[in-house]
Design a protein around this motif. Structure first.
Motif, PDB file in Angstrom:
ATOM      1  N   VAL A 100       0.824  -1.211   0.000  1.00 17.15           N
ATOM      2  CA  VAL A 100       0.000   0.000   0.000  1.00 17.15           C
ATOM      3  C   VAL A 100       0.857   1.259   0.000  1.00 17.15           C
ATOM      4  O   VAL A 100       0.653   2.174  -0.831  1.00 17.15           O
ATOM      5  CB  VAL A 100      -0.949   0.003   1.211  1.00 17.15           C
ATOM      6  N   VAL A 101       1.823   1.334   0.912  1.00 15.63           N
ATOM      7  CA  VAL A 101       2.617   2.569   1.049  1.00 15.63           C
ATOM      8  C   VAL A 101       3.502   2.826  -0.173  1.00 15.63           C
ATOM      9  O   VAL A 101       3.496   3.948  -0.712  1.00 15.63           O
ATOM     10  CB  VAL A 101       3.445   2.531   2.353  1.00 15.63           C
ATOM     11  N   PRO A 102       4.284   1.852  -0.666  1.00 20.06           N
ATOM     12  CA  PRO A 102       5.084   2.125  -1.872  1.00 20.06           C
ATOM     13  C   PRO A 102       4.252   2.466  -3.104  1.00 20.06           C
ATOM     14  O   PRO A 102       4.649   3.316  -3.902  1.00 20.06           O
ATOM     15  CB  PRO A 102       5.864   0.815  -2.080  1.00 20.06           C
ATOM     16  N   VAL A 103       3.104   1.793  -3.271  1.00 18.88           N
ATOM     17  CA  VAL A 103       2.239   2.109  -4.415  1.00 18.88           C
ATOM     18  C   VAL A 103       1.737   3.550  -4.309  1.00 18.88           C
ATOM     19  O   VAL A 103       1.762   4.311  -5.289  1.00 18.88           O
ATOM     20  CB  VAL A 103       1.053   1.129  -4.501  1.00 18.88           C
ATOM     21  N   ALA A 104       1.294   3.945  -3.112  1.00 19.81           N
ATOM     22  CA  ALA A 104       0.818   5.315  -2.911  1.00 19.81           C
ATOM     23  C   ALA A 104       1.941   6.324  -3.144  1.00 19.81           C
ATOM     24  O   ALA A 104       1.729   7.371  -3.779  1.00 19.81           O
ATOM     25  CB  ALA A 104       0.253   5.465  -1.501  1.00 19.81           C
ATOM     26  N   ALA A 105       3.147   6.010  -2.643  1.00 19.06           N
ATOM     27  CA  ALA A 105       4.286   6.920  -2.826  1.00 19.06           C
ATOM     28  C   ALA A 105       4.672   7.030  -4.302  1.00 19.06           C
ATOM     29  O   ALA A 105       4.976   8.127  -4.797  1.00 19.06           O
ATOM     30  CB  ALA A 105       5.478   6.426  -2.011  1.00 19.06           C
ATOM     31  N   ALA A 106       4.652   5.894  -5.005  1.00 13.68           N
ATOM     32  CA  ALA A 106       4.998   5.908  -6.434  1.00 13.68           C
ATOM     33  C   ALA A 106       3.988   6.735  -7.229  1.00 13.68           C
ATOM     34  O   ALA A 106       4.368   7.509  -8.123  1.00 13.68           O
ATOM     35  CB  ALA A 106       5.052   4.473  -6.965  1.00 13.68           C
ATOM     36  N   ILE A 107       2.714   6.567  -6.926  1.00 17.98           N
ATOM     37  CA  ILE A 107       1.676   7.339  -7.630  1.00 17.98           C
ATOM     38  C   ILE A 107       1.829   8.830  -7.329  1.00 17.98           C
ATOM     39  O   ILE A 107       1.712   9.681  -8.230  1.00 17.98           O
ATOM     40  CB  ILE A 107       0.275   6.844  -7.233  1.00 17.98           C
ATOM     41  N   ALA A 108       2.098   9.164  -6.059  1.00 16.65           N
ATOM     42  CA  ALA A 108       2.253  10.576  -5.671  1.00 16.65           C
ATOM     43  C   ALA A 108       3.437  11.210  -6.391  1.00 16.65           C
ATOM     44  O   ALA A 108       3.340  12.326  -6.922  1.00 16.65           O
ATOM     45  CB  ALA A 108       2.429  10.682  -4.167  1.00 16.65           C
ATOM     46  N   ILE A 109       4.575  10.498  -6.431  1.00 14.24           N
ATOM     47  CA  ILE A 109       5.751  11.056  -7.109  1.00 14.24           C
ATOM     48  C   ILE A 109       5.525  11.121  -8.615  1.00 14.24           C
ATOM     49  O   ILE A 109       5.986  12.048  -9.288  1.00 14.24           O
ATOM     50  CB  ILE A 109       6.998  10.207  -6.765  1.00 14.24           C
ATOM     51  N   ASP A 210     -11.802  13.239 -22.061  1.00  9.39           N
ATOM     52  CA  ASP A 210     -13.154  12.805 -21.678  1.00  9.39           C
ATOM     53  C   ASP A 210     -13.604  13.386 -20.340  1.00  9.39           C
ATOM     54  O   ASP A 210     -14.722  13.105 -19.894  1.00  9.39           O
ATOM     55  CB  ASP A 210     -13.206  11.275 -21.594  1.00  9.39           C
ATOM     56  N   GLY A 211     -12.731  14.172 -19.696  1.00 11.66           N
ATOM     57  CA  GLY A 211     -13.114  14.846 -18.461  1.00 11.66           C
ATOM     58  C   GLY A 211     -12.817  14.072 -17.195  1.00 11.66           C
ATOM     59  O   GLY A 211     -13.335  14.411 -16.123  1.00 11.66           O
ATOM     60  N   ALA A 212     -11.973  13.046 -17.273  1.00 16.66           N
ATOM     61  CA  ALA A 212     -11.629  12.254 -16.085  1.00 16.66           C
ATOM     62  C   ALA A 212     -10.735  13.061 -15.146  1.00 16.66           C
ATOM     63  O   ALA A 212      -9.799  13.743 -15.588  1.00 16.66           O
ATOM     64  CB  ALA A 212     -10.919  10.966 -16.484  1.00 16.66           C
ATOM     65  N   THR A 213     -11.014  13.005 -13.859  1.00 18.65           N
ATOM     66  CA  THR A 213     -10.187  13.693 -12.868  1.00 18.65           C
ATOM     67  C   THR A 213      -8.921  12.882 -12.596  1.00 18.65           C
ATOM     68  O   THR A 213      -8.776  11.738 -13.074  1.00 18.65           O
ATOM     69  CB  THR A 213     -10.961  13.876 -11.554  1.00 18.65           C
ATOM     70  N   ILE A 214      -8.001  13.461 -11.814  1.00 18.50           N
ATOM     71  CA  ILE A 214      -6.765  12.756 -11.458  1.00 18.50           C
ATOM     72  C   ILE A 214      -7.079  11.456 -10.721  1.00 18.50           C
ATOM     73  O   ILE A 214      -6.487  10.400 -11.006  1.00 18.50           O
ATOM     74  CB  ILE A 214      -5.865  13.655 -10.586  1.00 18.50           C
ATOM     75  N   TRP A 215      -8.018  11.518  -9.781  1.00 14.56           N
ATOM     76  CA  TRP A 215      -8.364  10.319  -9.019  1.00 14.56           C
ATOM     77  C   TRP A 215      -8.980   9.251  -9.911  1.00 14.56           C
ATOM     78  O   TRP A 215      -8.726   8.061  -9.732  1.00 14.56           O
ATOM     79  CB  TRP A 215      -9.336  10.690  -7.889  1.00 14.56           C
ATOM     80  N   GLN A 216      -9.791   9.653 -10.868  1.00 12.79           N
ATOM     81  CA  GLN A 216     -10.373   8.682 -11.799  1.00 12.79           C
ATOM     82  C   GLN A 216      -9.318   8.067 -12.705  1.00 12.79           C
ATOM     83  O   GLN A 216      -9.376   6.870 -13.014  1.00 12.79           O
ATOM     84  CB  GLN A 216     -11.457   9.368 -12.632  1.00 12.79           C
ATOM     85  N   GLN A 217      -8.336   8.851 -13.113  1.00  9.38           N
ATOM     86  CA  GLN A 217      -7.245   8.319 -13.930  1.00  9.38           C
ATOM     87  C   GLN A 217      -6.423   7.303 -13.143  1.00  9.38           C
ATOM     88  O   GLN A 217      -6.018   6.265 -13.676  1.00  9.38           O
ATOM     89  CB  GLN A 217      -6.355   9.460 -14.413  1.00  9.38           C
ATOM     90  N   ILE A 218      -6.184   7.603 -11.864  1.00 12.38           N
ATOM     91  CA  ILE A 218      -5.441   6.660 -11.014  1.00 12.38           C
ATOM     92  C   ILE A 218      -6.230   5.370 -10.833  1.00 12.38           C
ATOM     93  O   ILE A 218      -5.674   4.269 -10.926  1.00 12.38           O
ATOM     94  CB  ILE A 218      -5.125   7.311  -9.652  1.00 12.38           C
TER      95      ILE A 218
END
Length: 314
Positions: A100-109, A210-218
């Motif tokens: 969970v933590v590395p995936v979240a950190a990788a997405i954030a960076i 198509d109007g997808a937000t950052i969270w939707q893209q993730i």
């Protein structure tokens, strides 16, 4: 039909590419044979009352066969369930947070626009991975030491009493989890970040149009395309669920007797058996670890194969 058979024969012929790839794989193959497969011969020690009588071969031949006596000693130990509880409990937490933590950190960076800033964060998070637990234990001691520790010095300057941090068992489980994350999150993050970098940017461009937000893209692009790597890392970690990081559980707590119930794991047990008992008993414990790890990794892979065959390792 004849032409098809000829084509099959041509495809099966050993070519220059096969030779080059074989030469590239040769050093790794030799390394695995010497350091992974050849030492498996030592498994037999788990079934012997191993005594040193000179060289290894001489000691091996002259040591008495005891069958499963070493295993009986392991499972008749009054601490065996404490050891298994600690080993499995910590590893379950490590596996979950280690994904969970590395995936979240990788997405954030990966979302940072500044490449220089992303590189700086990536380097800072990856650096602790190169530190040995001996060095880390010295750093922890510099903070938690009763006499000269930085934290106790700060407490005293604020008019508070010094604390015996190495005699506070309840503090150590979350602290050990934090230390494991601090040291290992950078390595996992690099693996996942490499996966994110390899995702085709046109997916994000189309989603943005198509109007997808950052969270939707993730949620609908990044995570699904990372699924295979995440599952692979999960299976590999599950295969080591009966192993524990010896340095983390022995070096960092400095083998404190007050923390016995919270840091005594299978690897610490094997080490102490080598110091206080026979080599055969330690070998038996290590053999159980290997067999249990093999079973868990095959079971996890089988479950993944049932759910999503393409994501399975084998």
């Amino acid at each position: 039909m004849a032409s098809e058979k000829t084509n099959v024969k041509k495809r099966r012929k050993w070519g220059r590419d096969d030779t080059e790839l074989s030469l590239l794989a040769l050093p790794t193959t030799v390394w695995y044979i010497l350091f992974c497969f050849a030492p498996m011969f030592g498994i037999i020690i788990a079934f012997k009352n191993y005594k040193v009588h000179g060289g290894f071969i001489q000691s091996f031949l002259q040591s008495e066969w005891v069958g499963f006596e070493n295993f009986k000693f392991l499972f008749s130990s009054k601490d065996i369930w404490l050891i298994i509880r600690n080993t499995l409990g910590y590893n379950i937490v490590f596996i979950i947070l280690g994904i969970v933590v590395p995936v979240a950190a990788a997405i954030a960076i990966g979302q940072l626009h500044s490449k220089k800033l992303a590189k700086a964060y990536q380097t800072a998070m990856f650096m602790p991975y190169f530190l040995s637990w001996v060095v880390v234990s010295a750093l922890v001691w510099a903070f938690l030491s009763y006499d000269k520790g930085l934290i106790n010095g700060m407490l005293e300057s604020w008019g508070m009493d010094r604390q015996q941090w190495y005699m506070k068992p309840m503090m150590w489980p979350p602290f050990l989890v934090f230390m494991n994350l601090w040291k290992g999150v950078g390595y996992g993050m690099v693996v996942y970040l490499a996966t994110i970098t390899g995702i085709d940017k046109t997916y994000y461009e189309a989603a943005g149009i198509d109007g997808a937000t950052i969270w939707q893209q993730i949620r609908y692009i990044t995570l699904p395309l990372m699924k295979t790597v995440i599952i692979m890392m999960f299976i590999m970690n599950v295969g080591r669920i009966f192993y524990s990081d010896f340095g983390l559980f022995f070096q960092v707590p400095r083998d404190s007797n007050s923390l016995y119930d919270y840091v005594y794991t299978l690897d610490v047990y094997v080490y102490k058996q080598l110091k206080t008992s026979t080599t055969g008993m330690a070998a038996a414990a290590a053999f159980v670890q290997s067999v249990a790890g093999c079973i868990t990794i095959l079971t996890a892979n089988a479950i993944v194969r049932k759910v999503d065959r393409e994501s399975a390792m084998i």
